[in-house]
Design a protein around this motif. Structure first.
Motif, PDB file in Angstrom:
ATOM      1  N   LYS A 284       0.822  -1.218   0.000  1.00 54.68           N
ATOM      2  CA  LYS A 284       0.000   0.000   0.000  1.00 54.68           C
ATOM      3  C   LYS A 284       0.857   1.270   0.000  1.00 54.68           C
ATOM      4  N   GLY A 286       3.630   1.790   1.923  1.00 62.64           N
ATOM      5  CA  GLY A 286       4.374   2.007   3.152  1.00 62.64           C
ATOM      6  C   GLY A 286       5.851   1.693   2.993  1.00 62.64           C
ATOM      7  N   LYS A 304       7.412   5.295   9.377  1.00 63.51           N
ATOM      8  CA  LYS A 304       6.695   4.818   8.204  1.00 63.51           C
ATOM      9  C   LYS A 304       6.425   6.033   7.321  1.00 63.51           C
ATOM     10  N   GLY A 319      -1.268   7.803   6.263  1.00 60.89           N
ATOM     11  CA  GLY A 319      -0.858   6.607   6.986  1.00 60.89           C
ATOM     12  C   GLY A 319       0.559   6.650   7.509  1.00 60.89           C
ATOM     13  N   ARG A 374       1.546  -1.218  12.309  1.00 62.90           N
ATOM     14  CA  ARG A 374       1.846  -0.665  10.991  1.00 62.90           C
ATOM     15  C   ARG A 374       0.841   0.406  10.572  1.00 62.90           C
ATOM     16  N   ASP A 375      -0.411   0.186  10.935  1.00 58.74           N
ATOM     17  CA  ASP A 375      -1.467   1.065  10.452  1.00 58.74           C
ATOM     18  C   ASP A 375      -2.118   1.783  11.634  1.00 58.74           C
ATOM     19  N   GLU A 376      -3.402   1.667  11.790  1.00 59.01           N
ATOM     20  CA  GLU A 376      -4.076   2.347  12.889  1.00 59.01           C
ATOM     21  C   GLU A 376      -3.719   1.713  14.231  1.00 59.01           C
TER      22      GLU A 376
END
Length: 580
Positions: A284, A286, A304, A319, A374-376
């Protein structure tokens, strides 16, 4: 016993032996795991990039056989070069591989068990304008057959200078990270230049290797002339939309694969921030990278960034994020680079896995294993999902437990090694890395320690699965074998010299050993272990990649383990046959 019964028992005995032999030869079925999505712009799903894949897992599909093997590396097929050969990369043609050493690139024919160099290009000689000329293969051969046992710093320094030139230390760090794309172009770096190598004639590899793309003085061309003193190119990767990622010690660049400077994008870190490893990439956009400051107070930063398709973004709305981690204010005395994490970040959790993480070891003297979301971030949480001390099972913790290697990941399992000896001779700190890595083990105290961890997505916590304080791992990147369900390391012991040790992924029990002895060929200096589809070892040694077959009829090695395993199963049948 009558004749009919005797024949029946003989048939059962033969059939059992055949079945057991079959199962001993056929690889164990690989673990059922969610793996990272393959990058369509890479040459292969496996081995197209340093650390094996875009997630930097160091996990291979393939495996060696279980058991103990004594292997004499001298005389095995080798592509000479180095003195560091981090990884041998997959070509788009499965019959060939790209060799990347700190001095040259080469193309090797591996079909039907061969390991034959068909073309090479002396990249360091080219990049340095001849100031670092090509080293004859005989020099690497001589060093490989010799041993460092009994040598001291002064003796080894003179020996290396005699074989590789008085400026041999300048040969370190070139070609350290590389990638092959889906057009079979190999991207890597030598001296100040970024190269894209290709076959001169794709239909005839023996016609040679040519420079298809090149940026001379890549740091200045990408960054301008105001970059910090000591800036280096460290990492290379590929976005999932086919752009090249170039990681410098002070930032990240994204550029088209034809290396057109008009397409460049650069994201610069603060001048005191320093990166000493490569990056992990997700599908995506990252880009995950760890750095640390070089001036007090020493602090590490895990970032990130996000490639949006048009720019490198640090915007949380895209993100992106960053988080500080702890780092020691004291430089490690040997093997490791820099103050912060020694790890290229590794991604953990894919597909329908509940938790999506990125993991590193931090820069404390006694390191910890860190996991970041990694994300939320889950409600009520923070960016660091979990951390746990690395002890390697030592009864009394030494001053240093640190690694220069990325975290090996398979599923929610993680494996780390310690590269720091308990005691470091005062002659070694401050010496160049080639000299240090040539001596540690056979001439000076080796390092010990490994540990396997597991992440629990239910409790969001790490746990230690097993420790091994008796296993040596000097400087080679450890790997995980999916088919063999092993963690594999290269180290040195006084009893057996250089060896590869394979530990059961679930229990830590030693289930494989390839013992090389004292010869320098067995030193995997800063490289990574690889296995081929048929189970052959591809050992990226100090002197070049060497292919080793575990078929005792052709490898020249002596196998102990598999045969005795089969005999244990046959004994009851033999006893049954003897009954009246």
């Amino acid at each position: 016993m009558n004749i009919i019964k005797c024949k029946r028992y003989n048939i059962i005995l033969i059939m059992t032996f055949v079945v057991l032999s079959f199962f001993l030869m056929v690889p164990v079925k690989a673990e059922s795991l969610n793996n990272p999505i393959p990058n369509p712009f890479l040459s292969s799903e496996l081995y197209s990039i340093t650390h094996f894949d875009s997630s930097q897992s160091d996990s291979t599909l393939y495996r060696p056989p279980r058991g103990t093997y004594h292997v004499e590396l001298a005389g095995k097929p080798v592509s000479y070069g180095g003195p560091v050969n981090i990884i041998t990369l997959a070509s788009t043609d499965p019959d060939f591989m790209w060799v990347v050493g700190s001095d040259r690139v080469a193309y090797v024919d591996k079909k039907n068990g061969k390991w034959t160099e068909v073309a090479s290009f002396q990249a360091l000689e080219d990049a340095s304008g001849g100031s670092l000329p090509a080293v004859p293969g005989e020099s690497f051969k001589e060093f490989g057959k010799s041993t460092a046992v009994g040598m001291d710093v002064e003796e080894m320094d003179l020996y290396l200078a005699d074989l590789f030139g008085t400026d041999y230390a300048d040969r370190f760090g070139h070609g350290s990270y590389s990638v092959v794309d889906n057009e079979n172009v190999l991207y890597t770096h030598y001296d100040a230049n970024l190269y894209g190598f290709a076959l001169t004639d794709p239909d005839d590899p023996s016609a040679g290797i040519t420079v298809r793309y090149e940026i001379e003085n890549v740091i200045e061309e990408i960054q301008g002339d105001d970059y910090p003193v000591g800036t280096r190119l460290f990492g290379i990767s590929m976005t999932y939309d086919g752009h090249l990622i170039v990681a410098f010690s002070n930032g990240i660049a994204v550029i088209d694969r034809d290396l057109d400077l008009a397409s460049k994008h650069f994201y610069r870190f603060d001048d005191e921030d320093y990166v000493s490893n490569s990056v992990a990439v997700d599908d995506k956009g990252g880009i995950y990278i760890a750095s640390a400051t070089t001036v007090a107070p020493i602090e590490g930063t895990m970032r990130k960034l996000v490639w949006t398709g048009t720019e490198i973004s640090d915007d949380p709305d895209d993100g992106a994020w960053e988080f500080e981690y702890e780092a020691s204010s004291e430089l490690p005395p040997i093997i490791k680079f820099g103050y912060g994490s020694g790890s290229t970040p590794t991604l953990m959790g894919f597909g329908d896995d509940e938790d999506k993480l990125v993991v590193i070891t931090d820069g404390r003297k006694q390191m910890r294993l860190l996991a970041f979301w990694r994300d939320e971030i889950p409600v009520g949480g923070q960016r660091v999902a979990g951390e746990i001390p690395v002890t390697c099972g030592f009864d009394e913790l030494p001053d240093w437990i640190q690694t220069e290697q990325s975290v090996v990941v398979s599923g929610y399992g993680a494996f780390v090694v310690n590269n720091m000896p308990e005691t470091v001779d005062p002659d070694l700190p401050g010496k160049n890395k080639i000299l240090q890595v040539a001596l540690m083990g056979p001439a000076y105290t080796t390092s010990y320690g490994a540990e396997r961890f597991e992440w629990d997505p239910t409790t969001d916590k790490w746990s230690s699965v097993w420790t091994r304080s008796d296993v040596s791992s000097t400087s080679m990147v450890p790997v995980h074998s999916q088919a063999g369900k092993m963690a594999m390391v290269n180290g040195y012991t006084d009893e057996n010299g250089w060896e590869i040790t394979g530990m059961d992924w679930d229990t830590g029990e030693t289930v494989h050993r390839t013992i090389f002895g004292d010869a320098n060929f067995g030193n995997g200096a800063y490289a990574i272990l690889q296995y081929l589809k048929n189970g052959d070892l591809l050992f990226n040694s100090f002197c070049g990649p060497i292919r080793v077959s575990y078929d005792t009829g052709g490898s020249g090695g002596c196998a102990v383990g598999s045969l005795s395993f089969a005999i244990l199963f046959l004994i009851p049948l033999v006893n049954l046959k003897r009954r009246p």
